[in-house]
Design a protein around this motif. Structure first.
Motif, PDB file in Angstrom:
ATOM      1  N   GLN A 187     -13.184 -45.390  85.385  1.00 44.80           N
ATOM      2  CA  GLN A 187     -14.266 -44.768  84.615  1.00 44.80           C
ATOM      3  C   GLN A 187     -15.377 -45.766  84.290  1.00 44.80           C
ATOM      4  O   GLN A 187     -16.565 -45.461  84.462  1.00 44.80           O
ATOM      5  N   ASN A 188     -15.002 -46.949  83.809  1.00 40.69           N
ATOM      6  CA  ASN A 188     -16.010 -47.948  83.425  1.00 40.69           C
ATOM      7  C   ASN A 188     -16.779 -48.458  84.637  1.00 40.69           C
ATOM      8  O   ASN A 188     -17.982 -48.721  84.551  1.00 40.69           O
ATOM      9  N   SER A 189     -16.092 -48.630  85.769  1.00 33.93           N
ATOM     10  CA  SER A 189     -16.766 -49.100  86.985  1.00 33.93           C
ATOM     11  C   SER A 189     -17.794 -48.070  87.445  1.00 33.93           C
ATOM     12  O   SER A 189     -18.923 -48.430  87.806  1.00 33.93           O
ATOM     13  N   ILE A 190     -17.417 -46.797  87.439  1.00 33.65           N
ATOM     14  CA  ILE A 190     -18.347 -45.727  87.846  1.00 33.65           C
ATOM     15  C   ILE A 190     -19.510 -45.626  86.863  1.00 33.65           C
ATOM     16  O   ILE A 190     -20.667 -45.469  87.260  1.00 33.65           O
ATOM     17  N   GLU A 191     -19.192 -45.759  85.569  1.00 34.97           N
ATOM     18  CA  GLU A 191     -20.226 -45.645  84.528  1.00 34.97           C
ATOM     19  C   GLU A 191     -21.259 -46.760  84.645  1.00 34.97           C
ATOM     20  O   GLU A 191     -22.454 -46.557  84.398  1.00 34.97           O
ATOM     21  N   GLN A 192     -20.816 -47.966  85.029  1.00 37.63           N
ATOM     22  CA  GLN A 192     -21.728 -49.111  85.118  1.00 37.63           C
ATOM     23  C   GLN A 192     -22.561 -49.108  86.394  1.00 37.63           C
ATOM     24  O   GLN A 192     -23.564 -49.823  86.481  1.00 37.63           O
ATOM     25  N   CYS A 193     -22.142 -48.306  87.380  1.00 37.38           N
ATOM     26  CA  CYS A 193     -22.873 -48.244  88.651  1.00 37.38           C
ATOM     27  C   CYS A 193     -23.872 -47.082  88.591  1.00 37.38           C
ATOM     28  O   CYS A 193     -23.523 -45.934  88.895  1.00 37.38           O
ATOM     29  N   HIS A 245      -1.347 -56.367  92.112  1.00 34.34           N
ATOM     30  CA  HIS A 245      -1.543 -57.319  93.199  1.00 34.34           C
ATOM     31  C   HIS A 245      -1.978 -56.606  94.478  1.00 34.34           C
ATOM     32  O   HIS A 245      -2.913 -57.041  95.166  1.00 34.34           O
ATOM     33  N   CYS A 246      -1.313 -55.493  94.794  1.00 34.02           N
ATOM     34  CA  CYS A 246      -1.653 -54.726  96.001  1.00 34.02           C
ATOM     35  C   CYS A 246      -3.041 -54.089  95.896  1.00 34.02           C
ATOM     36  O   CYS A 246      -3.759 -53.973  96.903  1.00 34.02           O
ATOM     37  N   LEU A 247      -3.420 -53.677  94.670  1.00 31.43           N
ATOM     38  CA  LEU A 247      -4.768 -53.130  94.456  1.00 31.43           C
ATOM     39  C   LEU A 247      -5.832 -54.145  94.859  1.00 31.43           C
ATOM     40  O   LEU A 247      -6.777 -53.835  95.585  1.00 31.43           O
ATOM     41  N   VAL A 248      -5.671 -55.360  94.356  1.00 29.91           N
ATOM     42  CA  VAL A 248      -6.641 -56.421  94.652  1.00 29.91           C
ATOM     43  C   VAL A 248      -6.653 -56.726  96.149  1.00 29.91           C
ATOM     44  O   VAL A 248      -7.714 -56.894  96.759  1.00 29.91           O
ATOM     45  N   LEU A 249      -5.453 -56.790  96.759  1.00 26.45           N
ATOM     46  CA  LEU A 249      -5.363 -57.084  98.195  1.00 26.45           C
ATOM     47  C   LEU A 249      -6.002 -55.998  99.043  1.00 26.45           C
ATOM     48  O   LEU A 249      -6.484 -56.261 100.156  1.00 26.45           O
ATOM     49  N   LYS A 250      -6.007 -54.762  98.556  1.00 20.36           N
ATOM     50  CA  LYS A 250      -6.620 -53.654  99.292  1.00 20.36           C
ATOM     51  C   LYS A 250      -8.137 -53.606  99.114  1.00 20.36           C
ATOM     52  O   LYS A 250      -8.881 -53.324 100.055  1.00 20.36           O
ATOM     53  N   ILE A 251      -8.603 -53.859  97.878  1.00 22.91           N
ATOM     54  CA  ILE A 251     -10.027 -53.675  97.569  1.00 22.91           C
ATOM     55  C   ILE A 251     -10.865 -54.898  97.953  1.00 22.91           C
ATOM     56  O   ILE A 251     -11.977 -54.758  98.471  1.00 22.91           O
ATOM     57  N   LYS A 252     -10.320 -56.081  97.725  1.00 17.25           N
ATOM     58  CA  LYS A 252     -11.103 -57.312  97.929  1.00 17.25           C
ATOM     59  C   LYS A 252     -11.595 -57.494  99.367  1.00 17.25           C
ATOM     60  O   LYS A 252     -12.761 -57.864  99.593  1.00 17.25           O
ATOM     61  N   GLN A 309     -17.438 -52.006  94.325  1.00 15.05           N
ATOM     62  CA  GLN A 309     -16.328 -52.911  94.656  1.00 15.05           C
ATOM     63  C   GLN A 309     -16.305 -54.110  93.714  1.00 15.05           C
ATOM     64  O   GLN A 309     -15.260 -54.484  93.177  1.00 15.05           O
ATOM     65  N   SER A 310     -17.464 -54.704  93.491  1.00 15.56           N
ATOM     66  CA  SER A 310     -17.573 -55.855  92.585  1.00 15.56           C
ATOM     67  C   SER A 310     -17.199 -55.476  91.155  1.00 15.56           C
ATOM     68  O   SER A 310     -16.465 -56.211  90.470  1.00 15.56           O
ATOM     69  N   LEU A 311     -17.668 -54.316  90.700  1.00 20.15           N
ATOM     70  CA  LEU A 311     -17.383 -53.866  89.335  1.00 20.15           C
ATOM     71  C   LEU A 311     -15.892 -53.578  89.140  1.00 20.15           C
ATOM     72  O   LEU A 311     -15.303 -53.910  88.109  1.00 20.15           O
ATOM     73  N   VAL A 312     -15.263 -52.961  90.152  1.00 17.61           N
ATOM     74  CA  VAL A 312     -13.832 -52.639  90.062  1.00 17.61           C
ATOM     75  C   VAL A 312     -13.003 -53.917  89.961  1.00 17.61           C
ATOM     76  O   VAL A 312     -12.087 -54.009  89.132  1.00 17.61           O
ATOM     77  N   LEU A 313     -13.307 -54.902  90.793  1.00 19.29           N
ATOM     78  CA  LEU A 313     -12.552 -56.164  90.771  1.00 19.29           C
ATOM     79  C   LEU A 313     -12.707 -56.887  89.425  1.00 19.29           C
ATOM     80  O   LEU A 313     -11.751 -57.461  88.900  1.00 19.29           O
TER      81      LEU A 313
END
Length: 419
Positions: A163-169, A286-293, A306-310
């Protein structure tokens, strides 16, 4: 029926309901509101007694608790649910929903939690952990009531990350707003809805966004892209319809879905109520970061998201490995062990805590065995095997020494994880 359908006790006084029952069974004498209330109270007393007896035999309970306010009535409530295992089965029981008439201070919430436990004869020592939405007053309340046994709700954190990542974008917010306008128009226009229904063979419908659940936004975008051609063909035939998204905007949304897909998958994974999820939290992060990064985009909106989510993941889950119950659960899960830890100190602390628990368990077992041996000795006047039993017992006690416990744990950790 009253309980399951959340009906008022006054339903037995409604003319339509009385006529309905009279038509079905004229001989049945319908109880009045007072009798119905007494029946429900008696049923509650009988069932709560069974549950109370069941809870008394449980050594370890986990509580989940949340506080919310009803905007229409301006009333606040605290809900408490107990979770425990019997054999290989997991059970969840709602202990109560209590109305709060005071400010939501940590002291007041702690008192409400303890009152609920007292009502069900639950001792504080039975509580192994308490899960909340990680609000400061809730965290402090748990500490006041039960000590340092708090665990943040991972599903709630995931919701905030998305929610916060979407709100900031801002560009993404504008695109989602356009999609929402189109979806709302379809829901409000019977003609457009009928045309959509006729155009899709499997009765596929557009999905509306729900403010409290971030993944509803994901599903709304996903379904919109899936039906974009049909939606476009219907919109161009109606002059009062909202503007359809351009091809470039749809491409932006498709790229955004790639960033949000791992979070949606993690949300599904931790939403189970029939299997344990605590050991999955650290590996999932850990898997979230490995998938998104590693994702690479030419799309500017997807890159920003992508940057906001990380950043949100690091901000809200960067120290999750230091949450002792989650760390211990991960190490003791043969699928994960130490594989997903990124902080060596947190991993070492979890292993050390496991050793302490093993020593305490071995010490308690030794004491029980000594008591049993003493009682057996008093009963047997003479036994040829008495000295043999003493040697076996001594050997068993030696096998539970600290070094042996460390070796046992080391052998477990050295074995490859199971799939």
């Amino acid at each position: 029926m009253v309980c399951k359908d959340n009906q008022p006790f006054t339903i037995v006084e409604n003319e339509g309901f009385r006529n309905f029952l009279k038509a079905i069974e004229p001989r049945y004498k319908l109880p009045n509101k007072t009798t119905l209330t007494r029946w429900v109270d008696d049923k509650y007393a009988a069932l709560s007694g069974i549950i109370r007896e069941k809870l008394s035999g449980i050594e370890n309970l986990t509580l989940t608790t949340d506080m919310w306010s009803e905007s229409m009535s301006m009333r606040s409530f605290l809900g408490v649910t107990a979770h425990f295992g019997v054999g290989s089965e997991l059970f969840s029981i709602t202990l109560g929903v209590s109305q709060s008439n005071e400010r939501h201070t940590s002291q007041h919430i702690a008192e409400m939690l303890l009152n609920t436990c007292d009502e069900w004869s639950i001792d504080k020592d039975q509580i192994s952990a308490v899960v909340t939405d990680n609000a400061p007053n809730m965290v402090k309340a748990v500490e006041l009531a039960f000590g340092k046994k708090h665990i943040p709700c991972f599903a709630h954190i995931l919701n905030l990350v998305a929610q916060n990542s979407i709100e900031q974008c801002k560009p993404l917010r504008e695109l989602i707003s356009k999609v929402k306008d189109v979806v709302t128009w379809f829901k409000q226009s019977n003609i457009a809805s009928n045309e959509l229904r006729k155009s899709t063979s499997d009765e596929t419908k557009l999905i509306q966004q729900v403010p409290t659940r971030w993944n509803s936004t994901y599903y709304m975008i996903e379904r919109f892209i899936e039906l974009r051609e049909i939606v476009n063909n219907i919109i161009i035939r109606h002059k009062n319809a909202p503007a359809m998204l351009h091809a470039s905007e749809l491409a932006h949304l498709s790229s955004v879905l790639q960033v949000l897909r791992p979070i949606e998958a993690a949300t599904k994974e931790v939403s189970g109520d029939k299997y344990c999820t605590s050991s999955k939290v650290i590996p999932l992060i850990h898997c979230l970061v490995l998938k998104i990064k590693p994702l690479s985009f030419d799309d500017s909106i997807a890159k920003e998201l992508q940057s906001l989510v990380l950043k949100e993941i690091q901000k809200r889950m960067g120290v999750i490995e230091n949450v002792t119950p989650l760390a211990i659960a991960t190490v003791l899960d043969p699928r994960f062990k130490k594989m997903h830890f990124t902080d060596p100190l947190a991993c070492s602390a979890a292993v050390g805590k496991i050793k302490d628990l093993m020593k305490a368990a071995a010490h308690n077992t030794t004491k029980d065995s000594e008591s049993s041996e003493l009682s057996d000795k008093n009963e047997d006047n003479y036994s040829l095997w008495e000295d043999h039993h003493k040697l076996v017992h001594k050997s068993w006690k030696l096998s539970k020494a600290d070094d042996t416990i460390s070796d046992e744990l080391a052998i477990y950790l050295r074995c490859p994880p199971t799939l």
